[in-house]
Design an enzyme around this catalytic site. Structure first.
Site: not given
Length: 214
Positions: A33, A115
């Site tokens: 996502f 990330e």
């Protein structure tokens, strides 16, 4: 959620719990996502892209960035997700399907480096909802309060002032904000996002003021 996707979610949760992300490449597919720059700038290969949402989270610009959109001397602000205590919130974005061992392995490796290792985000798996398919499990990267770069709540005045002035290796902080807002207005014109749109409006006002003073 189908039995197949329930089974997939369990396997992903187990890989996250054991910190064995290489095991994800053994799955037939993995969905990721995106709710920030990945929406309009995915820099990994994927097989499919679907617009939709996850539930129970607010998107907020409470994460500092000292590399891509800012510097150590002047950190930028980028998006993260905050749990909604009422579980009624919705955050819209895109889910990207990674298919096959090579695509999954390369995509997860890139995202983990970007990330987790560089930005300190945590990984969870959440249900992704769209009009195009039944709910599917998707990896979600979020910055929690334990994250060094997490700023906590800031006023719109503070955020807009920072975003109007910050810039990093990937470009100005304004591009990150404006392109996200433009994408949502184009693909989800009926969806209201007070935080995103008010921050965009105030940041544009700050830029106009800076330009008028120069």
């Amino acid at each position: 959620m189908s039995e197949k996707n329930i089974s997939c979610m369990k396997k992903i949760n187990e890989a996250i719990r054991l910190n064995q992300f290489d095991d994800l490449s053994n799955l037939e597919e993995v969905w990721v996502f995106g709710y920030g720059s990945l929406i309009w700038r995915p820099v990994f290969r994927y097989s499919e892209k679907i617009v939709g949402k996850i539930r129970g989270f607010h998107r907020r610009f409470y994460q500092s960035d000292m590399t891509y959109r800012g510097t150590p001397e002047f950190p930028a602000r980028v998006a993260t997700l905050l749990k909604d205590p009422t579980a009624e919130a919705e955050t819209y974005g895109c889910a990207f399907k990674l298919s096959g061992k090579n695509e999954i392995s390369a995509g997860i490796k890139y995202l983990h480096t970007r990330e987790v290792e560089k930005a300190g985000y945590s990984v969870t798996v959440e249900e992704f909802h769209s009009c195009e398919s039944p709910p599917i499990p998707a990896l979600v990267y979020t910055a929690t309060t334990e994250n060094y770069y997490f700023t906590g709540k800031q006023s719109m005045e503070e955020l807009s002032d920072i975003i109007a002035n910050a810039s990093g290796l990937a470009g100005p902080n304004t591009e990150y904000l404006f392109r996200l807002a433009e994408w949502q207005r184009e693909f989800l014109p009926l969806v209201e996002d007070d935080h995103l749109y008010e921050l965009t409006r105030m940041t544009k006002e700050k830029i106009s003021k800076i330009e008028s003073e120069n």
